[in-house]
Design a protein around this motif. Structure first.
Motif, PDB file in Angstrom:
ATOM      1  N   VAL A   1       0.849  -1.194   0.000  1.00  0.00           N
ATOM      2  CA  VAL A   1       0.000   0.000   0.000  1.00  0.00           C
ATOM      3  C   VAL A   1       0.885   1.244   0.000  1.00  0.00           C
ATOM      4  O   VAL A   1       1.847   1.337   0.762  1.00  0.00           O
ATOM      5  CB  VAL A   1      -0.964   0.013   1.194  1.00  0.00           C
ATOM      6  N   VAL A   2       0.540   2.171  -0.886  1.00  0.00           N
ATOM      7  CA  VAL A   2       1.266   3.429  -1.003  1.00  0.00           C
ATOM      8  C   VAL A   2       0.398   4.523  -0.387  1.00  0.00           C
ATOM      9  O   VAL A   2      -0.734   4.726  -0.821  1.00  0.00           O
ATOM     10  CB  VAL A   2       1.539   3.772  -2.485  1.00  0.00           C
TER      11      VAL A   2
ATOM     12  N   ASN B   1      -1.954 -15.302  -5.830  1.00  0.00           N
ATOM     13  CA  ASN B   1      -0.588 -14.831  -5.694  1.00  0.00           C
ATOM     14  C   ASN B   1      -0.281 -13.650  -6.607  1.00  0.00           C
ATOM     15  O   ASN B   1       0.840 -13.481  -7.093  1.00  0.00           O
ATOM     16  CB  ASN B   1       0.391 -15.989  -5.954  1.00  0.00           C
ATOM     17  N   MET B   2      -1.327 -12.851  -6.882  1.00  0.00           N
ATOM     18  CA  MET B   2      -1.089 -11.657  -7.691  1.00  0.00           C
ATOM     19  C   MET B   2      -0.465 -10.585  -6.794  1.00  0.00           C
ATOM     20  O   MET B   2      -0.861 -10.416  -5.639  1.00  0.00           O
ATOM     21  CB  MET B   2      -2.407 -11.131  -8.265  1.00  0.00           C
ATOM     22  N   THR B   3       0.498  -9.882  -7.336  1.00  0.00           N
ATOM     23  CA  THR B   3       1.111  -8.773  -6.618  1.00  0.00           C
ATOM     24  C   THR B   3       0.176  -7.576  -6.739  1.00  0.00           C
ATOM     25  O   THR B   3      -0.218  -7.211  -7.844  1.00  0.00           O
ATOM     26  CB  THR B   3       2.483  -8.447  -7.233  1.00  0.00           C
ATOM     27  N   VAL B   4      -0.207  -6.997  -5.595  1.00  0.00           N
ATOM     28  CA  VAL B   4      -1.189  -5.912  -5.613  1.00  0.00           C
ATOM     29  C   VAL B   4      -0.555  -4.656  -5.035  1.00  0.00           C
ATOM     30  O   VAL B   4       0.056  -4.692  -3.961  1.00  0.00           O
ATOM     31  CB  VAL B   4      -2.447  -6.302  -4.807  1.00  0.00           C
ATOM     32  N   ILE B   5      -0.686  -3.563  -5.765  1.00  0.00           N
ATOM     33  CA  ILE B   5      -0.172  -2.279  -5.289  1.00  0.00           C
ATOM     34  C   ILE B   5      -1.338  -1.300  -5.267  1.00  0.00           C
ATOM     35  O   ILE B   5      -1.984  -1.066  -6.290  1.00  0.00           O
ATOM     36  CB  ILE B   5       0.960  -1.752  -6.195  1.00  0.00           C
ATOM     37  N   VAL B   6      -1.630  -0.771  -4.088  1.00  0.00           N
ATOM     38  CA  VAL B   6      -2.821   0.063  -3.904  1.00  0.00           C
ATOM     39  C   VAL B   6      -2.428   1.426  -3.348  1.00  0.00           C
ATOM     40  O   VAL B   6      -1.691   1.506  -2.355  1.00  0.00           O
ATOM     41  CB  VAL B   6      -3.799  -0.591  -2.901  1.00  0.00           C
ATOM     42  N   ASN B   7      -2.926   2.471  -3.958  1.00  0.00           N
ATOM     43  CA  ASN B   7      -2.769   3.809  -3.390  1.00  0.00           C
ATOM     44  C   ASN B   7      -3.933   4.112  -2.469  1.00  0.00           C
ATOM     45  O   ASN B   7      -5.085   3.926  -2.853  1.00  0.00           O
ATOM     46  CB  ASN B   7      -2.789   4.871  -4.503  1.00  0.00           C
ATOM     47  N   LEU B   8      -3.634   4.587  -1.281  1.00  0.00           N
ATOM     48  CA  LEU B   8      -4.694   4.905  -0.317  1.00  0.00           C
ATOM     49  C   LEU B   8      -4.359   6.188   0.422  1.00  0.00           C
ATOM     50  O   LEU B   8      -3.195   6.529   0.603  1.00  0.00           O
ATOM     51  CB  LEU B   8      -4.809   3.788   0.727  1.00  0.00           C
ATOM     52  N   HIS B   9      -5.410   6.864   0.881  1.00  0.00           N
ATOM     53  CA  HIS B   9      -5.200   7.980   1.808  1.00  0.00           C
ATOM     54  C   HIS B   9      -5.155   7.498   3.252  1.00  0.00           C
ATOM     55  O   HIS B   9      -4.506   8.076   4.095  1.00  0.00           O
ATOM     56  CB  HIS B   9      -6.349   8.993   1.669  1.00  0.00           C
ATOM     57  N   SER B  10      -5.917   6.419   3.505  1.00  0.00           N
ATOM     58  CA  SER B  10      -6.177   6.015   4.887  1.00  0.00           C
ATOM     59  C   SER B  10      -5.106   5.088   5.432  1.00  0.00           C
ATOM     60  O   SER B  10      -4.919   3.971   4.955  1.00  0.00           O
ATOM     61  CB  SER B  10      -7.537   5.314   4.929  1.00  0.00           C
TER      62      SER B  10
ATOM     63  N   PRO C   1      -5.073   3.687   8.603  1.00  0.00           N
ATOM     64  CA  PRO C   1      -5.672   2.519   9.260  1.00  0.00           C
ATOM     65  C   PRO C   1      -6.062   1.423   8.281  1.00  0.00           C
ATOM     66  O   PRO C   1      -5.855   0.233   8.549  1.00  0.00           O
ATOM     67  CB  PRO C   1      -6.917   3.100   9.944  1.00  0.00           C
ATOM     68  N   LEU C   2      -6.605   1.809   7.144  1.00  0.00           N
ATOM     69  CA  LEU C   2      -6.985   0.828   6.137  1.00  0.00           C
ATOM     70  C   LEU C   2      -5.734   0.141   5.574  1.00  0.00           C
ATOM     71  O   LEU C   2      -5.705  -1.072   5.365  1.00  0.00           O
ATOM     72  CB  LEU C   2      -7.754   1.527   5.021  1.00  0.00           C
ATOM     73  N   ALA C   3      -4.692   0.917   5.364  1.00  0.00           N
ATOM     74  CA  ALA C   3      -3.426   0.349   4.883  1.00  0.00           C
ATOM     75  C   ALA C   3      -2.920  -0.679   5.889  1.00  0.00           C
ATOM     76  O   ALA C   3      -2.507  -1.777   5.524  1.00  0.00           O
ATOM     77  CB  ALA C   3      -2.394   1.463   4.681  1.00  0.00           C
TER      78      ALA C   3
ATOM     79  N   ASP D   1       0.826  -5.906   3.362  1.00  0.00           N
ATOM     80  CA  ASP D   1       2.012  -6.602   3.859  1.00  0.00           C
ATOM     81  C   ASP D   1       3.085  -5.581   4.204  1.00  0.00           C
ATOM     82  O   ASP D   1       3.932  -5.797   5.061  1.00  0.00           O
ATOM     83  CB  ASP D   1       2.597  -7.524   2.782  1.00  0.00           C
ATOM     84  N   ARG D   2       3.016  -4.474   3.482  1.00  0.00           N
ATOM     85  CA  ARG D   2       4.051  -3.450   3.625  1.00  0.00           C
ATOM     86  C   ARG D   2       3.460  -2.113   3.194  1.00  0.00           C
ATOM     87  O   ARG D   2       2.651  -2.070   2.270  1.00  0.00           O
ATOM     88  CB  ARG D   2       5.217  -3.839   2.715  1.00  0.00           C
TER      89      ARG D   2
END
Ligand code: ADP
Ligand code: ADP
Length: 239
Positions: free
Chosen positions: A34-35, A198-207, A209-211, A216-217
């Motif tokens: 998570v970014v 096993n897909m690599t997931v990259i998510v942008n978030l503001h929150s 707590p949600l991250a 994982d990182r």
């Protein structure tokens, strides 16, 4: 070998705005990353350099050890096909059925004329139905996309990404326009793709707590710079 590697990546937009500044980052296969960062920190820019929606100004980006920054033509299409993208505003074809939207994730697998005619195989239609079932929308196959709620539309977008059989899923503020309950279901759908396929997931978030709940990182960006990078086990409220 990491799946994705950023080596001294900078991105300066044509108008002089700094998008990314000297980013060094390695992302292993299968990570749920998570970014986080404020609006304008460079999160979206970072994501979009991975599928070459944006070109970088300097440095290098490697996927499975291969530099992607000069890929062209067929190789570039292959790269993009191997990466599913999920947007804040869903990016569905509003007036098309849910089924058609999901099947469009398959388009790269056909010659152009077949895609235009919408000639999808029986296997693909079964796969689309299965993908929709996974996100709890089996009964919406023939519903028009714009008749669904925001959360349902985002789950259609996730099913569409799944249809690509992607190695990587990039989700750019996927929950920014959703209510809290829907947010959890969308995050859970992304987590399932990560864990079950096993897909690599990259998510942008503001929150944050949600991250903390899903990642994982977590990495943090500020004004285009990587200012924080911790596995979730080390994250405390003091951060
Ligand atoms: P690139 O360097 O990746 O080619 P450009 O500088 O050409 O990107 O800009 C791409 C598009 O984004 C342009 O159409 C531009 O108008 C638009 N754009 C400009 N400023 C912003 C901004 N601050 N946020 C989002 N989009 C912008
Ligand atoms: P975030 O996703 O964290 O909100 P962005 O990656 O969208 O941040 O933006 C990073 C910086 O780059 C911001 O200052 C933004 O205004 C700028 N920017 C984004 N896209 C463009 C563009 N196409 N042209 C010029 N500047 C842009």
């Amino acid at each position: 070998q990491p799946l994705i590697e950023f080596n001294h990546v900078s991105k300066i937009y044509k108008n002089g705005t700094v998008g990314l500044k000297d980013i060094n980052l390695t992302i292993p296969q299968g990570e749920f990353l998570v970014v986080v960062g404020l609006s304008g920190a460079g999160k979206s820019t970072l994501l979009r350099t991975i599928n070459r929606m944006h070109d970088i100004t300097s440095g290098d980006i490697l996927i499975e050890g291969q530099s992607i920054i000069h890929l062209q033509g067929k190789k570039l299409r292959q790269l993009r096909r191997s990466i599913g993208m999920i947007f804040q505003n869903f990016n569905l074809v509003k007036r098309s059925s849910v089924q058609r939207n999901v099947l469009s994730g398959r388009i790269g697998y056909y010659g152009t004329w077949r895609s235009i005619l919408g000639l999808f195989s029986k296997e693909d239609k079964q796969k689309a139905a299965h993908a929709l079932k996974r996100v709890g929308l089996a009964e919406k196959l023939y519903t028009r996309a714009d008749q669904l709620s925001g959360g349902q539309q985002q789950r259609v977008a996730i099913a569409r990404a799944f249809m690509q059989d992607p190695k990587i899923i990039l989700a750019d503020e996927p929950i920014a326009s959703l209510d809290p309950l829907t947010t959890e279901s969308v995050m859970n759908d992304l987590k399932k793709l990560n864990e079950e396929f096993n897909m690599t997931v990259i998510v942008n978030l503001h929150s944050v707590p949600l991250a903390q709940k899903y990642a994982d990182r977590i990495i943090g960006l500020r004004a285009g710079e990587l200012v924080y990078d911790q596995p979730i086990a080390n994250v405390t409220d003091a951060d």
